[in-house]
Each structure stands twice: as C-alpha cells, then as structure tokens.
Scaffold this motif. Structure first.
Motif, PDB file in Angstrom:
ATOM      1  N   MET A  27       1.769  -4.996   6.445  1.00 40.06           N
ATOM      2  CA  MET A  27       0.368  -4.589   6.330  1.00 40.06           C
ATOM      3  C   MET A  27      -0.244  -5.561   5.333  1.00 40.06           C
ATOM      4  O   MET A  27       0.467  -6.213   4.576  1.00 40.06           O
ATOM      5  CB  MET A  27       0.238  -3.164   5.779  1.00 40.06           C
ATOM      6  N   ARG A  28      -1.563  -5.618   5.307  1.00 37.99           N
ATOM      7  CA  ARG A  28      -2.206  -6.436   4.291  1.00 37.99           C
ATOM      8  C   ARG A  28      -1.905  -5.838   2.909  1.00 37.99           C
ATOM      9  O   ARG A  28      -1.940  -4.624   2.749  1.00 37.99           O
ATOM     10  CB  ARG A  28      -3.717  -6.470   4.520  1.00 37.99           C
ATOM     11  N   LYS A  32      -2.259  -6.377  -1.561  1.00 36.88           N
ATOM     12  CA  LYS A  32      -2.881  -7.068  -2.687  1.00 36.88           C
ATOM     13  C   LYS A  32      -2.055  -6.904  -3.952  1.00 36.88           C
ATOM     14  O   LYS A  32      -1.758  -7.857  -4.634  1.00 36.88           O
ATOM     15  CB  LYS A  32      -4.305  -6.540  -2.919  1.00 36.88           C
ATOM     16  N   CYS A  78      -2.970  -0.428  -5.018  1.00 43.87           N
ATOM     17  CA  CYS A  78      -4.290  -0.890  -4.572  1.00 43.87           C
ATOM     18  C   CYS A  78      -4.759  -0.244  -3.281  1.00 43.87           C
ATOM     19  O   CYS A  78      -5.924  -0.350  -2.921  1.00 43.87           O
ATOM     20  CB  CYS A  78      -4.330  -2.400  -4.460  1.00 43.87           C
ATOM     21  N   GLY A  79      -3.851   0.413  -2.562  1.00 44.20           N
ATOM     22  CA  GLY A  79      -4.283   1.304  -1.500  1.00 44.20           C
ATOM     23  C   GLY A  79      -4.146   0.841  -0.070  1.00 44.20           C
ATOM     24  O   GLY A  79      -3.912   1.654   0.804  1.00 44.20           O
ATOM     25  N   ARG A  80      -4.276  -0.457   0.206  1.00 44.61           N
ATOM     26  CA  ARG A  80      -4.524  -0.833   1.602  1.00 44.61           C
ATOM     27  C   ARG A  80      -3.323  -0.823   2.512  1.00 44.61           C
ATOM     28  O   ARG A  80      -3.493  -0.809   3.731  1.00 44.61           O
ATOM     29  CB  ARG A  80      -5.202  -2.193   1.666  1.00 44.61           C
ATOM     30  N   ASN A 107      -1.139   1.417   3.128  1.00 39.97           N
ATOM     31  CA  ASN A 107      -0.569   2.725   3.462  1.00 39.97           C
ATOM     32  C   ASN A 107      -0.460   2.932   4.963  1.00 39.97           C
ATOM     33  O   ASN A 107      -1.290   2.478   5.739  1.00 39.97           O
ATOM     34  CB  ASN A 107      -1.411   3.853   2.858  1.00 39.97           C
TER      35      ASN A 107
END
Lengths: 327, 282
Positions: B244-245, B247, B253-255, B257
C-alpha cells in the motif's frame, strides 16, 4: 476548590509565567484556540470552538529534521519540547487526545514529535454548559461534564469555576493557583446533548461485516471530497511527509493529510485501492466507528459534531450511524 | 504471521533516517536496479529479518518503502523498479553517492514455522525481491528446510530479475529446483512461455508438507492463489506480501490500512487465511 471568574485573568497570568497558554478565542471570525495574549478576557462558556485544539500537540505542519546535501549528507533532527497549557478544552476534545495517545504512543513505536509535546502539556478541561445542536458526545460514551484524562477538570459554578485536580500535573497547577482559590463551590454537572444517536455497542462489529453493503452507495453520494470533515475533526491524525528544498539544503516536514483526497492511497504506477469517494468515505466512517475500535478498543469519533456542522454537502455521520444501526 | 520486530535503528526517533552510501549498483533489467547500501563508516545499517522493509530516501526528493532483498556482513540491498518520480531519482544515483534509510519495519516471513517444510517460492516480476530475502535465508540455513522449488515469471526474458541467482547460484544449491517462465519469449528463449498461475498448475505440486511463499503483481497473486487452492493447498500454507502507499512506516500516518491492520506495521507478510479476514480492498 473554586476560582472566582473575576480572578480568571490572574490565574492565566500565573500559568503563562512559564508556559504558552492556549485559550478559546477568535481569529478572523473563527472560534478556535489561540495563544493567550497576557491580558484579554477569556470566555470559557458557550459553544465549543469551531476548530479543535489538535494542532497544539499535532501541528498542521511540523518540521522533522534539516538536511544538507553534498558529497556527504548531514541530517539533524529538530527537537522541540515546548511547555504548553491548553486551558478550557472540552471533554470531546480531551477524548480525542486519548485517541491520539493510542496512535502516537502505542503499538511498538513512539512518535517522538508527538510524545515530546504530550509530555510537556498541561490539560485544563472545561465541562460543557451549552451544547450545540450538533453535539452528540454522550451518545459516543462521553460525559460532556467530565474529562477523565484531564490534569485539571473545571466546571461552571455560577460566579466561580470549580476545579479538581486529576493528576500530579494538575495538583501542581492548583498549588500554583493556591492564592486565588478557595474551598467549596457547587459545580453544575447536568449538561446533556440534545442530539441523540443510536450508537449501539454492537455497531463496530456489525459495520465490519457491512463492507460490501449497498448502504455505502447511498451515504457517500453527496460527498464532494473537500476534506473539510478531516480538517475540523479532532481525532483525524493522518499525515503526509514531504520536504522543502532550498538549494543544497532543506527541511523534512510532516503535515496533515486527508483520506478524502484522491492521491492519498494512489501508488507509484497508478494503482489506487480506494479509487472513488465511495471507498474513501467508507474507509473514513469505518475507521471512526469500527477499525479503530477493533485496534484500540474505543471509537475514533468523539461526537463533537464539527463535521456535521461544517460539511458543505450535508454529509452527516450521525445519520449514517442511525441508518447502519437499523439495517 | 511472524512476531513484529520493532528494533528500529533510528537513534530513538523512528522517523529520522540514517545516512548510507550506495556501494554497488546492479542493473537487473532495463527498469530494475539493485542498490547495495552501507553506512559511511563501512557497517551494515541494520539487520532485517527476511521480508522486512526499509524506508529509503533520495534526500531532497522523497522516500519510499522497499523490501530489503538481501544482506551481507556489512551491507543490505534493495531492488527498485523505475515506476515514478522517486524511483527515477534512485535510478539516476551513482555508486559512492549517499542516500538515507530508516528501518527495519514491518513483520517478516515466519522463518521458524517454515522449518522442516518443503518450500515453494513463487515470484512474478519485481515480486521476486521480497521472496529473495527468504530464499537467501533458507540457503544460509539449508539444513533447516526441505526441498526448495523456485518458480519465477516475468513479462519477457529481459525482464527477469536476479539472473545470476536464477541461472547460476540457486540451481547449484542442494535439493533446489528453479523453474522459469516468461509471458512472451524471444528468438533465443528456450524456456517455458506462459503466465505464472498456469505454469504453477502445470508443475502439479502436491500440497503435502509444503509451504508456499508468493509475491508479485496483485493480479498474479490473485490467480496463483486460486490455482493453489484448487490444487489443495490450505490457505494458511500460502504466504504473501501486501503493498500500500506508505509515508511513516510505523503505523501512525494512516494511509496503508486495510481494515484495522496497517500493512507497514502488521504486515507486509500475511497468509491467505489472514487476508480472508480483511476487507476486500486490495
């Protein structure tokens, strides 16, 4: 203990002697937390601030390290440990700090930038007296009169503020203010939200099984992807990391990001696992109401109602909760 | 999957990288290069377990998460395919230049649970990079593992990564078989031509006492998994990695998931049974 409201400025002066004190105020017509200027009167009552104080512990742009490029590279971490007080923070925003603590301090890695601010902040919370029509914190399991993770809890006592210390930090605050405090005080603690939402204890798990439910087509239709909901949300913590170059040197920084943006999950090469607003809104609602609960044991929505109030397309998480509880 | 290893080497702040020097660059294919990295004073930046990740930056351009495909006494290696702005910057690096890295991040292949098993490694394209870290580990601990099959496919003969390992090193290893296929051959290609999922079915592995480690493009993982299940493999015995992308790399950082899991922290290694538990968002 109680503090006469006429002594509030005096109390803030004592707190501001060795810390930056943030209080509810207004900038350009927007009610938000501002750095106390050392003299202005502070109104702790009324509706909550339009913007949450999350930027005090988690700035919307935060420098991480400086670097110099050349034959060899130098990297220098930026370390800041500001002494700060958030004065008059409401129970919903206090709960959001609890959520942030889980994210930034747990699960193997401690986020140094957050923890340095968190360790050095004193949280003086204020119980709500006049909830907004969009407030629904008590449906989310909160008490608008109390913030259990505060250092000092304040409640309205008519002509006074009634103060109770919950932590060692809080006791130190009451000691510092000792000259202005007197015994007693009758705190009003009967505030309740007018908006009631059907947030059942079963909903987090129920939602986990509704990933492919047709409800998502319906509830995500209005979204215009503007990300206002994530900007005003006290618990939204997603961030991006980027750099600011000036010739052969620069600064690495992080800044708030939003799961509502189209490039949030898009990978190099073009693949995006959440290609439309349907997948993005679904992820946001699921994160607030199901995923976070599964990971950390509590909701990531604190019922502050800001997203309901501010959404230009009238998206409403409370209507979604009610709908999801029924289907 | 394997227990999470949070021994990050970042001097207390997991988001600040350490400087490393690129000491060797290998052109694997027209668009894949392998970068060997070492600290400026000649040491290994960190010792990852097979499958773990590093957040590597071309300072001033950006950073990205890559699997550590190999490691030696005093170096680690990542193989990077040119697909965007950051990876282009990597491909412009020269030996001797400095970059930065933080890690190791994520869980790892379950090297203990694989002991005593016959192993089938299946890779597609650049997906051989994470698998290679485990193949190398198993070769170094050869007595702990049973028969090894390595099935690898790429678009064309030119696009085969790690040719030295595929054609020289690994076939020489004890009790090891390497099977290679390409989507499209050329005038000199004498090996198999066909997609990986079909080739795996053709090779007709029996599932008995076997574990599969499968990495590649999402579409290849999907069809190969389905083929393996048809061949009788239990979902618990098919292990893969997700992308997944990312950071931060540390679950903040959340993205990245998928449901309540963060691929950077709880992954990237999952077996198919675990993936079935996650929302279908891949």
């Amino acid at each position: 203990m109680q503090l006469k409201k006429t002594d509030l400025t005096g109390a803030l002066k004592i707190l501001a002697a060795d810390a930056s004190v943030f209080v509810p105020g207004e900038i350009e017509g927007i009610k938000r937390f501002v750095l106390w200027d050392g003299e202005s009167d502070v109104d702790l009552g009324g509706a909550n601030t339009q913007l949450p104080p999350k930027d005090i512990l988690f700035p919307c742009t935060e420098k991480m390290y400086n670097y110099k490029m050349g034959d060899s590279i130098e990297i220098k971490e930026i370390v800041e440990k500001p002494r700060q007080v958030i004065f008059g923070i409401r129970p919903c925003d206090m709960r959001s700090i609890d959520c942030m603590d889980h994210v930034f301090l747990e699960k193997g890695f401690v986020d140094s930038y957050y923890s340095r601010k968190r360790e050095n902040v004193t949280l003086i919370a204020m119980g709500c007296t006049t909830p907004e029509r969009t407030c629904f914190c008590d449906s989310m399991g909160l008490d608008p009169n109390n913030a259990p993770n505060a250092d000092v809890m304040m409640n309205d006592g008519g002509d006074t503020l009634v103060l109770e210390a919950y932590t060692e930090k809080g006791k130190a605050v009451l000691e510092a203010l000792n000259g202005l405090l007197s015994e007693g005080g009758q705190a009003k603690k009967d505030t309740a939200c007018t908006l009631k939402v059907n947030m059942t204890p079963e909903l987090p798990e129920k939602l986990a099984g509704m990933f492919d439910h047709p409800i998502w087509d319906e509830v995500t239709r209005a979204c215009i992807g503007c990300a206002t909901c994530t900007y005003v949300c006290p618990t939204c913590y997603c961030f991006d990391i980027d750099s600011d170059n000036h010739g052969a040197e620069g600064t690495k920084f992080r800044c708030w990001d939003s799961c509502m943006f189209s490039d949030y999950t898009r990978m190099a090469g073009g693949h995006d696992p959440r290609p439309t607003k349907k997948e993005r809104v679904r992820n946001r609602y699921m994160h607030k109401l199901s995923y976070f609960h599964e990971r950390y044991g509590q909701h990531l929505c604190v019922g502050c109602g800001r997203c309901v109030e501010k959404c230009p397309a009238h998206m409403d998480i409370t209507m979604f909760i009610d709908k999801a509880a029924e289907v | 999957m394997g227990e999470i290893n949070h021994e990050c080497t970042c001097h207390g702040n997991p988001l600040v990288p350490q400087v490393v020097k690129v000491i060797k660059i290998t052109q694997e294919t027209p668009d894949v290069k392998t970068f060997r990295m070492q600290t400026p004073d000649g040491k290994k930046p960190f010792a990852p377990l097979p499958g773990q990740l590093g957040m590597i930056s071309v300072v001033g351009v950006g950073e990205g998460m890559f699997s550590i495909t190999a490691q030696g006494e005093d170096w680690i290696e990542s193989s990077i395919k040119k697909v965007g702005m950051l990876t282009e910057a990597f491909h412009e690096l020269a030996e001797g230049q400095e970059i930065a890295i933080r890690g190791p991040y994520g869980n790892h292949f379950p090297v203990e649970a694989l002991k005593g098993k016959d192993l089938i490694f299946i890779g597609g394209g650049i997906g051989l990079a994470p698998v290679r870290s485990l193949i190398r580990y198993c070769m170094e601990h050869r007595e702990d593992y049973g028969h090894i099959d390595i099935v690898y496919g790429s678009r064309s003969p030119e696009d085969l990564c790690f040719k030295e390992d595929l054609f020289q090193n690994w076939p020489k290893e004890k009790d090891t078989r390497v099977e290679i296929t390409v989507d499209r051959g050329n005038e000199t290609w004498e090996g198999n031509v066909g997609f990986v999922p079909a080739y795996v079915e053709e090779l007709a592995f029996s599932p008995e006492n076997k574990k599969v480690i499968l990495c590649g493009p999402p579409i290849m993982i999907k069809f190969t998994s389905e083929a393996l299940v048809r061949m009788g493999f239990a979902k618990e015995d098919v292990i893969t990695t997700l992308e997944m992308r990312m950071k931060c790399g540390i679950g903040k950082c959340g993205r990245c998931n998928i449901g309540s899991k963060y691929v950077c922290l709880d992954g990237p290694v999952f077996n198919l049974a675990e993936l079935d538990e996650l929302p279908d968002e891949k």
